[in-house]
Design an enzyme around this catalytic site. Structure first.
Site, mmCIF file in Angstrom:
data_model
loop_
_atom_site.group_PDB
_atom_site.id
_atom_site.type_symbol
_atom_site.label_atom_id
_atom_site.label_comp_id
_atom_site.label_asym_id
_atom_site.label_seq_id
_atom_site.Cartn_x
_atom_site.Cartn_y
_atom_site.Cartn_z
ATOM 1 N N HIS A 1 21.188 -36.269 -7.312
ATOM 2 C CA HIS A 1 20.491 -36.751 -6.111
ATOM 3 C C HIS A 1 18.976 -36.668 -6.254
ATOM 4 C CE1 HIS A 1 24.204 -37.312 -3.988
ATOM 5 N NE2 HIS A 1 24.585 -36.093 -4.320
ATOM 6 N N ARG B 1 5.099 0.204 -6.322
ATOM 7 C CA ARG B 1 5.147 -0.637 -5.127
ATOM 8 C C ARG B 1 4.178 -1.816 -5.216
ATOM 9 N NH1 ARG B 1 6.876 2.378 -0.361
ATOM 10 N NH2 ARG B 1 5.480 1.078 0.827
ATOM 11 N N GLU C 1 9.794 -14.307 -11.430
ATOM 12 C CA GLU C 1 8.947 -13.228 -10.903
ATOM 13 C C GLU C 1 8.415 -12.303 -11.988
ATOM 14 O OE1 GLU C 1 10.719 -10.394 -8.194
ATOM 15 O OE2 GLU C 1 12.647 -10.564 -9.169
ATOM 16 N N TRP D 1 -3.025 -2.597 -1.460
ATOM 17 C CA TRP D 1 -2.606 -3.948 -1.828
ATOM 18 C C TRP D 1 -3.348 -4.847 -0.863
ATOM 19 C CZ3 TRP D 1 0.491 -8.074 0.111
ATOM 20 C CH2 TRP D 1 1.085 -8.898 -0.863
ATOM 21 N N ASN E 1 -1.619 1.868 5.928
ATOM 22 C CA ASN E 1 -0.719 0.794 5.492
ATOM 23 C C ASN E 1 -0.443 -0.069 6.706
ATOM 24 O OD1 ASN E 1 -0.576 2.180 3.128
ATOM 25 N ND2 ASN E 1 1.605 2.665 3.245
ATOM 26 N N GLY E 2 -0.425 -1.383 6.519
ATOM 27 C CA GLY E 2 -0.153 -2.285 7.641
ATOM 28 C C GLY E 2 -1.371 -3.128 7.942
ATOM 29 N N GLU F 1 19.484 -16.202 -7.888
ATOM 30 C CA GLU F 1 19.008 -14.877 -8.284
ATOM 31 C C GLU F 1 18.486 -14.887 -9.723
ATOM 32 O OE1 GLU F 1 18.115 -12.404 -6.838
ATOM 33 O OE2 GLU F 1 18.222 -10.709 -8.211
ATOM 34 N N LYS G 1 6.800 -3.907 -4.217
ATOM 35 C CA LYS G 1 8.200 -3.509 -4.122
ATOM 36 C C LYS G 1 8.719 -3.586 -2.702
ATOM 37 C CE LYS G 1 12.085 -1.876 -5.676
ATOM 38 N NZ LYS G 1 12.962 -2.906 -6.290
ATOM 39 N N CYS H 1 0.826 -1.200 0.000
ATOM 40 C CA CYS H 1 0.000 0.000 0.000
ATOM 41 C C CYS H 1 0.868 1.262 0.000
ATOM 42 C CB CYS H 1 -0.852 0.035 1.249
ATOM 43 S SG CYS H 1 -1.839 -1.434 1.484
ATOM 44 N N LYS I 1 14.670 -13.925 -10.770
ATOM 45 C CA LYS I 1 14.370 -12.852 -11.736
ATOM 46 C C LYS I 1 13.440 -13.367 -12.815
ATOM 47 C CE LYS I 1 15.223 -9.833 -10.230
ATOM 48 N NZ LYS I 1 15.901 -9.699 -8.978
HETATM 49 C C1 F6R Z 1 13.165 -9.633 -6.176
HETATM 50 C C2 F6R Z 1 12.993 -8.637 -5.131
HETATM 51 C C3 F6R Z 1 12.605 -9.115 -3.775
HETATM 52 C C4 F6R Z 1 13.328 -8.309 -2.693
HETATM 53 C C5 F6R Z 1 12.805 -8.717 -1.313
HETATM 54 C C6 F6R Z 1 13.531 -7.988 -0.204
HETATM 55 O O1 F6R Z 1 13.524 -9.026 -7.383
HETATM 56 O O2 F6R Z 1 13.134 -7.466 -5.344
HETATM 57 O O3 F6R Z 1 12.853 -10.482 -3.634
HETATM 58 O O4 F6R Z 1 14.701 -8.543 -2.804
HETATM 59 O O5 F6R Z 1 11.440 -8.441 -1.227
HETATM 60 O O6 F6R Z 1 13.361 -6.620 -0.311
HETATM 61 P P1 F6R Z 1 14.320 -5.602 0.404
HETATM 62 O O7 F6R Z 1 15.676 -5.769 -0.186
HETATM 63 O O8 F6R Z 1 13.727 -4.259 0.137
HETATM 64 O O9 F6R Z 1 14.324 -5.953 1.864
#
Ligand code: F6R
Length: 613
Positions: free
Chosen positions: A508, A27, A492, A77, A103-104, A485, A608, A2, A489
């Protein structure tokens, strides 16, 4: 997650609120709304709409249709109640005179709702937030002003909240309160702002205060009065935010993600160059004494998502440099374990946003156990930065795309620099090797530029493989961590199923998944294990899988003899190769998502900054 924006001033509020909300779209959200005080006759004008912000903006003619100079806005959200007009914020009290954005999560909302319903208050949404609007109104029964009523309400609600509240009875003020969810106060000329993220108000002001947990604030045109948890007036420091507005704009690129991938060489320069002086690492305001570093028994890294993957690479690199045990734990797991963490443990917290709730909870648990907390954070003044004993900022600038790219690279660079710094104190790494790594560090931005200049090659491979059902990333050592990673990427943003495995684990069990048409991205940058990587490629190929390999320029030709395709990165010190190797993986995911027609900057279901558990 949010987003909140609030404005009190002389200009028409709605266009400012909608513009601010548009800066928070990145976000992640599913509905949006605004509440503006439109004079005594109309009272609070509340407009909400499920879906993209443009739906709401269209209804309000970009805000021009709503009169009034005080208001709050929200992007939601969904947590409690499905995305719908009714469940969108602002939530309004029974009389329609109090509007709340939140928010929360209000954890005890069920009990409060039952209490209010017992008082005859009808509910119109399924949200936890609605109880706040009604409760504030309930506490005004004796004629209390809005601030007093909010104070009473805070004593009853439990959970995490950033709240923006306006009342038609006191229309020249906006109330803000914060607990475990970020809120920023902005100071303009004849106006003040409220925002959950600085990017929402950066166009209007760079002067900001960061609210702390338990604090409240009253915003008026003339200024902001803050209060502590006992509602005693306090003075807050006003900071100058130095992020460039352009950095939060697309600047001609089709997607923020692509822009941020391309910004990585520059972000690395900012993160690394000022920290290398006279052939050694220099860390700004570094407060960990040599004695403390020498007294450490172990290091514990906590983070979530990609930041956790940074920690995974960091484990290999730090253990090599420091000869200390390094454990990496997901923020969401840490507080539910019984981690071996005490005053002889350095806990390194990694977070781009500095607001991830799980990571924050881990930080607090580690502190409770006596550990020192060093955080590696991008957003200056964020909650994690403020609660840490020591912060190393990544200086990557605003990262808008949901999928992190430049934050990952800069976090990793800063973690490596920290390791190099500590290795000097501990004498755990030969000085010549440390200097050699540092020399190589200085060449990284240029090498990364070279990697990015080969983007067409990666695009070609994406065009070959974007429609595969499953993609497996394999590698050993740092290549395994890098694969995690790369895989995240891809899944997602392109919604292609993908997994990352340590290559040695294939036999295994997981090799049973490899069949005709499977794509395996084989990571072989770790040259001392090159032969092992080659054997795994052969294993995959002999089971009908296709292999796209990643290695350094010096070994690319050899790999090309077996793999279907090879992406080469410049050679560098082995510890630094993940900083180069991640870029083609980001680009591959980007192009695959583009070819699959996905919403790259705002992938479905993702946010985000993840400020709920
Ligand atoms: C993936 C991504 C998320 C963040 C995770 C932690 O591309 O961006 O997996 O890495 O939500 O977020 P932060 O780094 O803001 O704590």
């Amino acid at each position: 997650m949010c987003g909140i924006v609030g404005y009190v001033g002389k200009e028409q509020a709605a266009p400012i609120l909608l513009d601010g909300l548009s800066r928070l779209e990145y976000r992640g959200y599913d509905s949006a709304g605004v509440a503006v005080y439109s004079g005594r006759d109309q009272g609070l004008n509340v407009h909400k709409a499920k879906g993209r912000l443009k739906v709401l903006s269209g209804l309000l003619d970009g805000g021009a249709a709503v009169e009034g100079t005080v208001g709050v806005g929200h992007t939601r959200w969904a947590t409690h109640g499905a995305p719908s007009d009714e469940n969108s914020h602002p939530q309004v009290s029974r009389s329609g005179k109090i509007a709340v954005v939140h928010n929360g999560i209000i954890e005890n909302y069920g009990e409060l709702k039952a209490f209010l319903q017992g008082q005859g208050v009808p509910f119109t949404s399924e949200t936890d937030t609605e109880v706040v609007a009604h409760l504030v109104e309930y506490f005004q029964k004796d004629g209390a002003d809005i601030l007093t009523a909010v104070g009473r309400c805070l004593r009853r609600i439990e959970g995490a909240y950033a709240l923006g509240i306006i009342s038609a009875d006191e229309p020249d003020r906006l109330i803000a309160v914060r607990k475990d969810s970020p809120l920023i106060l902005g100071y303009g000329d004849g106006c003040t702002f409220l925002a959950s993220d600085i990017t929402a108000i950066l166009r209007h002001t760079r002067r900001a205060s960061y609210m702390d947990d338990g604090e409240a604030a009253v915003l008026t045109r003339d200024g902001i009065q803050c209060y502590d948890h006992l509602m005693q007036p306090i003075e807050k420091e006003i900071c100058q935010v130095d992020w460039e507005i352009d950095a939060a704009e697309k600047g001609g690129y089709e997607h923020f993600m692509f822009k941020e991938i391309m910004e990585q060489p520059e972000a690395l320069r900012r993160a690394v160059f000022p920290r290398i002086r006279n052939g050694e690492v220099f860390l700004e305001d570094f407060a960990l004494s040599d004695e403390y570093i020498k007294s450490l028994r172990n290091i514990h890294i906590v983070a979530c998502g990609s930041s956790y993957h940074v920690g995974m690479v960091g484990k290999y690199n730090l253990e090599k440099m420091l000869r200390l045990p390094v454990e990496v734990t997901l923020g969401s797991e840490f507080r539910y374990m019984d981690p071996i963490v005490d005053e002889k443990t350095l806990v390194i917290v990694i977070s781009q946003s500095g607001e991830t709730l799980d990571t924050m909870a881990a930080l607090r648990e580690a502190r409770r156990r006596g550990a020192s907390i060093l955080s590696i954070v991008n957003v200056v003044g964020s909650s994690i930065a403020r609660e840490s004993d020591q912060v190393l900022y990544t200086w990557a600038g605003p990262e808008i795309a949901v999928a992190t790219t430049k934050a990952y690279t800069t976090q990793l660079a800063v973690l490596d620099l920290l390791g190099l710094y500590m290795s000097r104190v501990l004498g755990s790494m030969p000085a010549e090797e440390r200097r050699a790594v540092l020399e190589d560090f200085k060449t990284l931005p240029e090498k990364l530029e070279k990697v990015l200049s080969c983007k067409d090659g990666v695009q070609y491979y994406a065009s070959q493989y974007f429609n595969r059902d499953s993609v497996f990333y394999i590698g050993r050592n740092v290549d395994y961590a890098l694969g995690l990673e790369g895989s995240l990427k891809l899944k997602e943003i392109s919604y292609v199923h993908s997994e990352a495995y340590a290559s040695g684990e294939l036999k295994h069990g997981t090799i049973s998944l490899i069949e005709e048409g499977s794509l395996v991205v084989a990571l072989g940058t770790c040259l001392r294990l090159f032969d092992k990587a080659m054997s795994n490629i052969v294993e995959v190929k002999s089971r009908g899988g296709d292999v796209l390999a990643l290695t350094t320029e010096s070994r690319a030709a050899e790999m090309a003899k077996t793999a279907n395709g090879v992406i080469a990165i410049p050679d560098a010190h082995p510890m630094l190769l993940p900083l180069l190797g991640v870029a083609p993986l980001q680009l591959f995911a980007y192009y695959a998502a583009l070819m699959r027609g996905c919403d790259i900057d705002k992938p479905r279901n993702l946010a985000k900054s993840v400020t709920v558990e």
